[in-house]
Structures are given as structure tokens and as C-alpha cells.
Design a protein around this motif. Sequence first.
Motif, PDB file in Angstrom:
ATOM      1  N   SER A 175       0.873  -1.173   0.000  1.00  0.00           N
ATOM      2  CA  SER A 175       0.000   0.000   0.000  1.00  0.00           C
ATOM      3  C   SER A 175       0.906   1.218   0.000  1.00  0.00           C
ATOM      4  O   SER A 175       2.090   1.108   0.333  1.00  0.00           O
ATOM      5  N   TYR A 176       0.380   2.367  -0.417  1.00  0.00           N
ATOM      6  CA  TYR A 176       1.236   3.543  -0.356  1.00  0.00           C
ATOM      7  C   TYR A 176       0.478   4.781   0.063  1.00  0.00           C
ATOM      8  O   TYR A 176      -0.743   4.851  -0.046  1.00  0.00           O
ATOM      9  N   GLU A 177       1.263   5.718   0.562  1.00  0.00           N
ATOM     10  CA  GLU A 177       0.696   6.968   1.043  1.00  0.00           C
ATOM     11  C   GLU A 177       1.648   8.081   0.613  1.00  0.00           C
ATOM     12  O   GLU A 177       2.854   7.992   0.858  1.00  0.00           O
ATOM     13  N   VAL A 178       1.108   9.105  -0.048  1.00  0.00           N
ATOM     14  CA  VAL A 178       1.946  10.223  -0.472  1.00  0.00           C
ATOM     15  C   VAL A 178       1.963  11.252   0.655  1.00  0.00           C
ATOM     16  O   VAL A 178       0.921  11.744   1.079  1.00  0.00           O
ATOM     17  N   LYS A 179       3.180  11.524   1.180  1.00  0.00           N
ATOM     18  CA  LYS A 179       3.331  12.492   2.278  1.00  0.00           C
ATOM     19  C   LYS A 179       3.840  13.808   1.699  1.00  0.00           C
ATOM     20  O   LYS A 179       3.942  13.944   0.478  1.00  0.00           O
ATOM     21  N   ASP A 180       4.211  14.765   2.563  1.00  0.00           N
ATOM     22  CA  ASP A 180       4.656  16.082   2.089  1.00  0.00           C
ATOM     23  C   ASP A 180       5.875  16.004   1.173  1.00  0.00           C
ATOM     24  O   ASP A 180       5.873  16.577   0.091  1.00  0.00           O
ATOM     25  N   SER A 181       6.931  15.304   1.627  1.00  0.00           N
ATOM     26  CA  SER A 181       8.170  15.350   0.857  1.00  0.00           C
ATOM     27  C   SER A 181       8.584  13.994   0.295  1.00  0.00           C
ATOM     28  O   SER A 181       9.646  13.859  -0.293  1.00  0.00           O
ATOM     29  N   TYR A 182       7.778  12.984   0.504  1.00  0.00           N
ATOM     30  CA  TYR A 182       8.106  11.654  -0.041  1.00  0.00           C
ATOM     31  C   TYR A 182       6.847  10.790  -0.080  1.00  0.00           C
ATOM     32  O   TYR A 182       5.808  11.171   0.492  1.00  0.00           O
ATOM     33  N   ALA A 183       6.943   9.663  -0.750  1.00  0.00           N
ATOM     34  CA  ALA A 183       5.835   8.690  -0.735  1.00  0.00           C
ATOM     35  C   ALA A 183       6.309   7.456   0.016  1.00  0.00           C
ATOM     36  O   ALA A 183       7.444   7.002  -0.174  1.00  0.00           O
ATOM     37  N   GLU A 184       5.467   6.940   0.903  1.00  0.00           N
ATOM     38  CA  GLU A 184       5.824   5.736   1.663  1.00  0.00           C
ATOM     39  C   GLU A 184       5.087   4.525   1.105  1.00  0.00           C
ATOM     40  O   GLU A 184       3.863   4.527   1.022  1.00  0.00           O
TER      41      GLU A 184
ATOM     42  N   ASN B 167       6.313   1.802  -9.499  1.00  0.00           N
ATOM     43  CA  ASN B 167       6.223   2.487 -10.798  1.00  0.00           C
ATOM     44  C   ASN B 167       5.018   3.417 -10.847  1.00  0.00           C
ATOM     45  O   ASN B 167       5.093   4.516 -11.402  1.00  0.00           O
ATOM     46  N   GLU B 168       3.916   2.985 -10.255  1.00  0.00           N
ATOM     47  CA  GLU B 168       2.698   3.800 -10.212  1.00  0.00           C
ATOM     48  C   GLU B 168       2.946   5.066  -9.374  1.00  0.00           C
ATOM     49  O   GLU B 168       2.563   6.166  -9.777  1.00  0.00           O
ATOM     50  N   VAL B 169       3.617   4.895  -8.242  1.00  0.00           N
ATOM     51  CA  VAL B 169       3.916   6.029  -7.361  1.00  0.00           C
ATOM     52  C   VAL B 169       4.817   7.036  -8.078  1.00  0.00           C
ATOM     53  O   VAL B 169       4.552   8.240  -8.065  1.00  0.00           O
ATOM     54  N   VAL B 170       5.853   6.528  -8.740  1.00  0.00           N
ATOM     55  CA  VAL B 170       6.803   7.401  -9.441  1.00  0.00           C
ATOM     56  C   VAL B 170       6.090   8.095 -10.614  1.00  0.00           C
ATOM     57  O   VAL B 170       6.248   9.302 -10.816  1.00  0.00           O
ATOM     58  N   ALA B 171       5.276   7.340 -11.355  1.00  0.00           N
ATOM     59  CA  ALA B 171       4.558   7.910 -12.504  1.00  0.00           C
ATOM     60  C   ALA B 171       3.582   9.002 -12.068  1.00  0.00           C
ATOM     61  O   ALA B 171       3.318   9.947 -12.813  1.00  0.00           O
ATOM     62  N   SER B 172       3.079   8.893 -10.845  1.00  0.00           N
ATOM     63  CA  SER B 172       2.114   9.887 -10.364  1.00  0.00           C
ATOM     64  C   SER B 172       2.820  11.150  -9.856  1.00  0.00           C
ATOM     65  O   SER B 172       2.166  12.085  -9.397  1.00  0.00           O
ATOM     66  N   GLY B 173       4.161  11.168  -9.912  1.00  0.00           N
ATOM     67  CA  GLY B 173       4.893  12.389  -9.590  1.00  0.00           C
ATOM     68  C   GLY B 173       5.682  12.364  -8.299  1.00  0.00           C
ATOM     69  O   GLY B 173       6.332  13.340  -7.953  1.00  0.00           O
ATOM     70  N   SER B 174       5.645  11.250  -7.562  1.00  0.00           N
ATOM     71  CA  SER B 174       6.439  11.153  -6.330  1.00  0.00           C
ATOM     72  C   SER B 174       7.678  10.318  -6.607  1.00  0.00           C
ATOM     73  O   SER B 174       7.603   9.092  -6.624  1.00  0.00           O
ATOM     74  N   SER B 175       8.814  10.986  -6.812  1.00  0.00           N
ATOM     75  CA  SER B 175      10.023  10.208  -7.123  1.00  0.00           C
ATOM     76  C   SER B 175      10.905   9.990  -5.895  1.00  0.00           C
ATOM     77  O   SER B 175      11.924   9.333  -5.973  1.00  0.00           O
ATOM     78  N   ARG B 176      10.523  10.572  -4.752  1.00  0.00           N
ATOM     79  CA  ARG B 176      11.227  10.282  -3.494  1.00  0.00           C
ATOM     80  C   ARG B 176      10.385   9.250  -2.762  1.00  0.00           C
ATOM     81  O   ARG B 176       9.309   9.559  -2.249  1.00  0.00           O
ATOM     82  N   VAL B 177      10.915   8.023  -2.748  1.00  0.00           N
ATOM     83  CA  VAL B 177      10.115   6.889  -2.271  1.00  0.00           C
ATOM     84  C   VAL B 177      10.818   6.200  -1.100  1.00  0.00           C
ATOM     85  O   VAL B 177      12.027   5.957  -1.156  1.00  0.00           O
TER      86      VAL B 177
ATOM     87  N   ALA C 296      10.532   5.311   8.275  1.00  0.00           N
ATOM     88  CA  ALA C 296      10.193   6.016   7.029  1.00  0.00           C
ATOM     89  C   ALA C 296      10.377   7.522   7.196  1.00  0.00           C
ATOM     90  O   ALA C 296      10.861   8.202   6.290  1.00  0.00           O
ATOM     91  N   GLU C 297      10.030   8.053   8.377  1.00  0.00           N
ATOM     92  CA  GLU C 297      10.137   9.500   8.640  1.00  0.00           C
ATOM     93  C   GLU C 297      11.596   9.963   8.512  1.00  0.00           C
ATOM     94  O   GLU C 297      11.862  11.060   8.039  1.00  0.00           O
ATOM     95  N   GLU C 298      12.522   9.118   8.967  1.00  0.00           N
ATOM     96  CA  GLU C 298      13.946   9.503   8.971  1.00  0.00           C
ATOM     97  C   GLU C 298      14.617   9.362   7.604  1.00  0.00           C
ATOM     98  O   GLU C 298      15.685   9.944   7.370  1.00  0.00           O
ATOM     99  N   ALA C 299      14.004   8.587   6.700  1.00  0.00           N
ATOM    100  CA  ALA C 299      14.677   8.262   5.437  1.00  0.00           C
ATOM    101  C   ALA C 299      15.008   9.497   4.600  1.00  0.00           C
ATOM    102  O   ALA C 299      16.067   9.570   3.990  1.00  0.00           O
ATOM    103  N   PHE C 300      14.105  10.468   4.562  1.00  0.00           N
ATOM    104  CA  PHE C 300      14.388  11.705   3.841  1.00  0.00           C
ATOM    105  C   PHE C 300      14.509  12.883   4.812  1.00  0.00           C
ATOM    106  O   PHE C 300      14.344  14.028   4.435  1.00  0.00           O
ATOM    107  N   GLY C 301      14.786  12.560   6.070  1.00  0.00           N
ATOM    108  CA  GLY C 301      14.859  13.585   7.102  1.00  0.00           C
ATOM    109  C   GLY C 301      16.036  14.537   6.957  1.00  0.00           C
ATOM    110  O   GLY C 301      16.001  15.661   7.452  1.00  0.00           O
ATOM    111  N   ASP C 302      17.095  14.074   6.228  1.00  0.00           N
ATOM    112  CA  ASP C 302      18.318  14.874   6.138  1.00  0.00           C
ATOM    113  C   ASP C 302      18.313  15.845   4.957  1.00  0.00           C
ATOM    114  O   ASP C 302      19.224  16.636   4.805  1.00  0.00           O
ATOM    115  N   ASP C 303      17.300  15.752   4.075  1.00  0.00           N
ATOM    116  CA  ASP C 303      17.293  16.681   2.935  1.00  0.00           C
ATOM    117  C   ASP C 303      15.891  17.052   2.504  1.00  0.00           C
ATOM    118  O   ASP C 303      14.932  16.759   3.196  1.00  0.00           O
TER     119      ASP C 303
END
Lengths: 112, 139
Positions: free
Chosen positions: A6-15, A35-45, A105-112
Motif C-alpha cells: 500500500s502507499y501513502e503520499v506524504k509532504d516530501s516523499y511517498a511511503e 512504478n505507479e507512485v513514481v509515474a504519479s509524480g512522487s520520485s522520493r520513495v 520512514a520518517e527519517e529516510a528523507f529527514g536529512d534533505d
Amino acid sequence: MQMQFSYEVKDSYAEVKSVGRLNMVAAPKLREVVNEVVASGSSRVVVNLAETDFMDSSGLGALIGCLKAARQAGGDLRIAGVQPQVKMVLELTNMDRVLTAYPSAEEAFGDD
Amino acid sequence: MTEVVARRGFHGPSNDDAIEAIHNELDGLWDDASFVPDMDRMTFATAVIEAAANIVQHALPVAEKPVEIDVDISVRPTRLVARVSAFNAREPFANDMQASMPDEDAESGRGLALIEALVTTVTFERQDGTNTWILTRNT
């Protein structure tokens, strides 16, 4: 037990949450979802593996394919919540250097 | 003959359902042999699933009869043993027997190298249209 994604699009990434065994049966489904998540515009996964207690080389191959798809779209793919068996497979294949594991998941893109 | 403490098996068509069934047999085996340490369970189960997945993904039938997969897994006092067989199968291609890790960005080809890293011995036998991988892990 069926693998579930399952996936959820958050502010700065998709989980993307992966539950169950990430084996050759589930691997193509993970590719589809990412691929669906990336195609929908969320490339930070972030792929959250906290509830994945098994991964084989097919599952690993799918993660590498998903990483390439995210990077091609200008983003990145990171993994979180890695359990002991998954950690073992990443280390034995030397892929722990390529697929960076974060505690959550919160920490994965926490540094940028 | 070494004493067998616990044993599980599976025989059926070589497909996705077989992989899930073999996972379940492995889980059952650890229930029957609860003394096997977690590290040995984890490594051995991974190797068995890799070998089974290799058959489902790569084994080609030798004639009209479809490939069948057979798994016999046993726990012995100091050793785990699995025989993972492909019945009615052609001899594997050299490519499918590649046992070194591919490049970092490869999306396949790590299965056999992973098996070798996980178990103590890997033996391959071919007899009468049956390919068998014998995996052992000393515990």
C-alpha cells in the motif's frame, strides 16, 4: 500469506508499505506499485519493510529496479524498518551500500 | 545413517503456489524442531526458497510433461539438509548456474551466489531428467 503493498503520499516523499514475504511471487507487484507512485509524480520513495520478515534475491532485484526508476525520475528510493533476514540478504549481496537502510520512514528523507 | 529429528516435504507443479507452500513447510519444520537457532532457520530457509525459486523461474520441461518441484527438508542433530528437485526438467543452462555476484545495478542473477553464502555445502545432481540441489548447513 499474500504479500500486500500500500502507499501513502506524504509532504516530501511517498511511503510504500510492504507486508509479508518479498519473494518471487510478490516482487513484480512491488515493481508495479512503485512504478505507479513514481509515474504519479512522487520520485522520493521510502519502502517501509518493518513488516517484511523475508526477502529473497527476486525481492532484492525488484528494489534495485525501483531504485533505478526513482532515480531516473530525479528522485531516490530508500528503505526503512529493515528486519534481520532482510538485513542479512542485503549484507551478503553487498547491496547494503546501495540500498541505504533507515530506522523509520520518517527519517529516510529527514536529512534533505 | 544420521538420525532425522524432523522432516517436511512438498511435491507439486513448479509455480508460484509451490513457493508459498514451501515457505509454509519451512515454518512448520521450525515448529517441529524448536531447538534450531534463529540464525540457522533464517539462513537455511532463505537458501531453500532461493533454490526453489530458481527452479520455478528457470527450469524448462524436457518433453510434454510439465516441470514438477519436490522439496525434502530434514533437521538432524547437527545438520540441516534439503533436497530441492526439478522433475521432468532439462539440464540447467550454464547461465543459470552462475554463482558469482553480478554488478550492483543488476536486477537478477544473485540467487546461486546467495545460496553458496548461506549454506555449508551445495551439491548438484542430474539423473533421469531430474535436477537436484542438495543443501546442507551445519548447526
